[in-house]
Design a protein around this motif. Structure first.
Motif, mmCIF file in Angstrom:
data_model
loop_
_atom_site.group_PDB
_atom_site.id
_atom_site.type_symbol
_atom_site.label_atom_id
_atom_site.label_comp_id
_atom_site.label_asym_id
_atom_site.label_seq_id
_atom_site.Cartn_x
_atom_site.Cartn_y
_atom_site.Cartn_z
ATOM 1 N N THR A 66 47.569 51.975 28.357
ATOM 2 C CA THR A 66 48.496 51.134 29.126
ATOM 3 C C THR A 66 48.824 49.851 28.369
ATOM 4 O O THR A 66 49.751 49.151 28.720
ATOM 5 N N GLY A 87 45.837 29.432 24.412
ATOM 6 C CA GLY A 87 44.468 29.850 24.652
ATOM 7 C C GLY A 87 43.910 29.271 25.949
ATOM 8 O O GLY A 87 42.758 29.494 26.280
ATOM 9 N N ARG A 88 44.726 28.515 26.675
ATOM 10 C CA ARG A 88 44.235 27.958 27.951
ATOM 11 C C ARG A 88 44.729 28.813 29.115
ATOM 12 O O ARG A 88 45.609 29.640 28.971
ATOM 13 N N GLN A 128 35.926 53.257 31.784
ATOM 14 C CA GLN A 128 35.305 53.285 30.471
ATOM 15 C C GLN A 128 33.812 52.950 30.534
ATOM 16 O O GLN A 128 32.988 53.663 29.976
ATOM 17 N N PHE A 129 33.461 51.874 31.249
ATOM 18 C CA PHE A 129 32.038 51.530 31.164
ATOM 19 C C PHE A 129 31.169 52.416 32.043
ATOM 20 O O PHE A 129 30.002 52.632 31.734
ATOM 21 N N LYS A 188 45.528 37.578 35.725
ATOM 22 C CA LYS A 188 44.241 37.122 35.188
ATOM 23 C C LYS A 188 44.300 36.579 33.771
ATOM 24 O O LYS A 188 43.446 35.788 33.391
ATOM 25 N N TYR A 189 45.308 36.990 33.001
ATOM 26 C CA TYR A 189 45.363 36.481 31.630
ATOM 27 C C TYR A 189 45.954 35.084 31.547
ATOM 28 O O TYR A 189 45.779 34.396 30.561
ATOM 29 N N ALA A 225 46.701 50.566 36.307
ATOM 30 C CA ALA A 225 46.085 51.587 35.459
ATOM 31 C C ALA A 225 45.040 50.941 34.553
ATOM 32 O O ALA A 225 43.948 51.472 34.355
ATOM 33 N N HIS A 226 45.387 49.784 34.022
ATOM 34 C CA HIS A 226 44.441 49.091 33.150
ATOM 35 C C HIS A 226 43.197 48.658 33.921
ATOM 36 O O HIS A 226 42.072 48.799 33.449
ATOM 37 N N ARG A 233 34.481 48.762 42.217
ATOM 38 C CA ARG A 233 35.724 48.123 41.764
ATOM 39 C C ARG A 233 36.905 49.083 41.925
ATOM 40 O O ARG A 233 37.967 48.707 42.394
ATOM 41 N N ARG A 251 46.317 41.648 40.159
ATOM 42 C CA ARG A 251 45.277 40.981 39.378
ATOM 43 C C ARG A 251 45.587 40.976 37.880
ATOM 44 O O ARG A 251 45.452 39.967 37.202
ATOM 45 N N ASN A 252 46.030 42.139 37.382
ATOM 46 C CA ASN A 252 46.280 42.247 35.947
ATOM 47 C C ASN A 252 47.454 41.388 35.486
ATOM 48 O O ASN A 252 47.552 41.009 34.334
ATOM 49 N N ASN A 273 41.144 51.668 34.411
ATOM 50 C CA ASN A 273 40.613 52.181 33.152
ATOM 51 C C ASN A 273 39.349 51.472 32.707
ATOM 52 O O ASN A 273 38.459 52.082 32.129
ATOM 53 N N THR A 274 39.305 50.163 32.943
ATOM 54 C CA THR A 274 38.162 49.381 32.482
ATOM 55 C C THR A 274 36.854 49.888 33.107
ATOM 56 O O THR A 274 35.943 50.264 32.366
ATOM 57 N N GLY A 316 42.826 33.743 26.791
ATOM 58 C CA GLY A 316 42.611 32.860 25.648
ATOM 59 C C GLY A 316 43.125 33.543 24.399
ATOM 60 O O GLY A 316 44.279 33.929 24.321
ATOM 61 N N ALA A 343 51.332 49.761 35.545
ATOM 62 C CA ALA A 343 50.657 49.638 34.254
ATOM 63 C C ALA A 343 49.424 48.750 34.373
ATOM 64 O O ALA A 343 48.358 49.070 33.844
#
Lengths: 402, 294
Positions: free
Chosen positions: A85, B196-197, B38-39, B151-152, B30-31, B110, B147-148, B34-35, A59, B27
């Motif tokens: 990245t 945004g959709r 981080q958490f 997913k966007y 890696a993202h 994950r 996935r990366n 990374n997520t 979005g 890339a």
């Protein structure tokens, strides 16, 4: 207590941040929004001092969100927090983000980033200043130099030296590159204070993307208030000051950051030319009519001159604090806190020496040097030497232009 | 000579395409890693900090226990316990720590899912011989590594039917699925960009007699009539420079048709989207290849 809003599409990330930042609970009041739309609806009811957003989100992405925040809530400090990245994606936020922080980030890094960006704003405590500078999207570049930069970047074997030489001629591009390279995003342990190091740290690919692909820089279009000549003059003065500062720094063993401070000392004029050009045109005309300096007229009108405006911008962008201070006090070195006098003095003197030489040509009245101040600082005897440096710098500049 | 040379060129092309895909995916992967890092890290810091506070609280309770054992509990001690309990905010910690550990475990699983997906996706076909492979699993691991990329722009729906093992080169088929998925994401991106959709990608598998059928459907703009005949041609691309080489579909077709004796076709409706259909024979040996080996 500072109000801080965090935005990320991953709930787990927000939960983790919330828990990790618990030790800060007496200093910060934190809120957490799971996306751009949610963030904006939070902001409708609450004023936030800082917004920290992820870049890539489904979005509305971080750059789009911060652009809206810039328009609607200009006084909120805008920070992008993203993974390395996502560097490529994050560059899209270059025009609207004040700071770039790197994930994973710890509370100290976050605290340092926020403190660096807000300290001066708090000291000056001026709503006009935060709104004027906060709503700024970008600084205008010199069309001539910008064209040159684009052309050079298209060349297959262009060197870092050549690119740096071009970038140095434009205050807007220089400022932006130094902002980026000094952000925590690049994780450099030290402050970068010269354009050449900035260019080589960022690398040609990033520069190429910024200038040619993303087109984050914008060139100046002359309008009814501000002529192209004004911008050319502005840059000539910045260049000359930087050259003089370089010479003085070498002789007096000052930090090379003086050169950066001298290059940027009038950057506030660009902000004002961009945001309220009519006001600037009026102030310039009045200064000419009354035989006064521009800053004197500005101060009589709004209590704030381009010096504070520029310093505030540089502090938002995370410039080294010594540079910010030197820019802020370059008309009134007596007001500077005593610990940074070297730098403040150098920029103060440099600016006036440059004006003196320029006024010889234009016939205007240069600002006068506060000799008493130089005397009390014990540097009055150096003045003749500094004048020589300035004359040499001026001669070099005239030669290169001619 | 010509045949060997052509074969070698084909192999090199396929190899370079694979490298390109790996680079692009790296890339994104890696993202994705990374997520959770981080958490998990943030929550670990939280546990460390809160443990310090808990320890203080336990120490205070220990004082209280000792006092109680000696039969003399001074009233100020009770108040200290209560004050510290409030300061530490024990109720919050008691509720939050289990949640934090749950999320940490979820984050770790994950990461291991991604690592497993990468291992399976990069399956190396050991010999020229085909081997029985699990197509559904291949699709799942391809979805994990991609996935990366997806997913966007799109939500992915899967309907994976029960399939018998298919005799195939699994590593090559992974490449086919990846190409089709990335194409689907690009097709959708062209439609939803800056709106945004999000669009939809539907992946389904089913058995059809001696064949299996894999359908990858996107909600993109559809393929215009006049280029439909050309999309499998080598070097044909509608993507901007840097986004595609025009090799993806040509190679996918070569892998499915020539190596596996299957078919790769599509159905497309303008304004609604495109579905690519891969059909593979269960026994996996194309008649041509059988004839050639004899």
């Amino acid at each position: 207590v500072k109000k801080i809003l965090f935005v990320d599409d991953e709930i787990s990330i927000l939960d983790g941040l919330k828990r990790m930042l618990r030790p800060m609970r007496s200093e910060w009041e934190t809120s957490f929004a799971p996306g751009g739309e949610a963030a904006l609806s939070f902001m409708e009811s609450t004023h936030f001092d800082v917004i920290v957003s992820d870049m890539r989100m489904p979005g509305m992405d971080g750059a789009t969100l911060l652009e809206i925040v810039r328009e609607k809530y200009p006084s909120t400090l805008r920070i992008i927090l993203s993974g390395y990245t996502e560097l490529q994606a994050s560059l899209r936020a270059v025009p609207v983000a004040h700071q770039f922080l790197l994930k994973p980030c710890d509370p100290d890094m976050l605290r340092a980033g926020i403190a660096r960006a807000t300290s001066l704003g708090e000291a000056l405590d001026s709503k006009m200043l935060t709104t004027l500078v906060g709503a700024l999207r970008d600084l205008p570049s010199l069309p001539r130099v910008y064209g040159e930069l684009k052309q050079a970047l298209e060349e297959p074997n262009v060197t870092i030296e050549k690119i740096s030489q071009i970038v140095e001629k434009d205050v807007a591009v220089s400022a932006k590159l130094l902002q980026l390279v000094n952000s925590a995003f690049f994780g450099l342990a030290r402050d970068v204070t010269d354009v050449k190091t900035a260019v080589s740290c960022l690398g040609m690919n990033v520069l190429h993307d910024l200038v040619l692909t993303l087109e984050v820089f914008r060139t100046f279009t002359p309008n009814e208030f501000i002529s192209e000549q004004f911008l050319e003059q502005f840059h000539r003065h910045a260049q000359l000051s930087a050259r003089i500062a370089g010479g003085i720094a070498q002789k007096s063993q000052l930090s090379p950051a003086v050169v950066l401070a001298a290059l940027m000392h009038d950057v506030g004029k660009l902000v004002i030319a961009e945001r309220i050009p009519a006001h600037l045109a009026r102030a310039i005309a009045q200064a000419e009519a009354d035989g006064k300096q521009l800053y004197e007229v500005e101060e009589s009108l709004t209590h704030i001159s381009h010096a504070e405006v520029g310093a505030y911008l540089l502090s938002l962008w995370g410039f080294p604090y010594a540079v910010v201070e030197a820019v802020a006090h370059h008309h009134h070195p007596r007001r500077a806190p005593t610990n940074s006098l070297d730098m403040v003095f150098a920029v103060y003197v440099t600016n006036i020496l440059a004006h003196e030489l320029e006024c010889l040509e234009s016939g205007q009245i240069p600002p006068s040097l506060d000799l008493e101040l130089l005397q009390s600082a014990g540097v009055l005897d150096k003045l003749p030497e500094w004048r020589k440096i300035a004359e040499a710098a001026h001669a070099t500049q005239t030669q290169t232009v001619g | 000579v010509n045949v060997t040379q052509r074969k070698r060129e084909e192999m090199e092309l396929r190899h370079s395409q694979k490298l390109e895909a790996v680079g692009r995916l790296a890339a994104g992967i890696a993202h994705e890693i990374n997520t959770p890092i981080q958490f998990v890290g943030d929550n670990t810091r939280f546990l460390r900090d809160s443990f310090r506070e808990e320890l203080q609280l336990v120490q205070k309770y220990e004082d209280l226990r000792l006092a109680a054992a000696s039969g003399n509990v001074p009233p100020p001690l009770l108040e200290e316990v209560l004050a510290l309990r409030a300061k530490v905010d024990w109720d919050y910690l008691a509720a939050e720590i289990p949640r934090a550990t749950e999320q940490m475990l979820e984050g770790l699983s994950r990461v291991s899912t991604i690592v497993r997906g990468m291992k399976e996706f990069s399956h190396v076909d050991r010999s020229n011989q085909k081997a029985p492979g699990d197509i559904n699993r291949a699709i799942e691991s391809t979805l994990i590594v991609a996935r990366n990329e997806l997913k966007y722009v799109a939500d992915v729906e899967t309907h994976l039917g029960e399939l018998p093992p298919v005799v195939c080169h699994l590593g090559d088929l992974n490449q086919v699925f990846l190409n089709l998925l990335v194409n689907a994401a690009h097709a959708i991106d062209d439609v939803v960009k800056n709106t945004g959709r999000k669009g939809k990608i539907a992946v389904s598998t089913c058995r059809d007699g001696d064949w299996v059928e894999i359908r990858i459907a996107d909600s993109g703009a559809g393929i215009p009539e006049h280029i439909r005949a050309k999309i499998f041609d080598p070097f044909f691309t509608t993507k901007e420079v840097g986004k595609g080489t025009g090799q993806g579909l040509a190679l996918a077709r070569a892998i499915v048709v020539e190596k596996h004796g299957g078919t790769l076709t599509f159905e497309s409706t303008l304004g609604e989207g495109t579905t690519f259909i891969v059909r593979l024979p269960l026994i996996g040996i194309s008649l041509r290849e059988e004839a050639l080996t004899r």
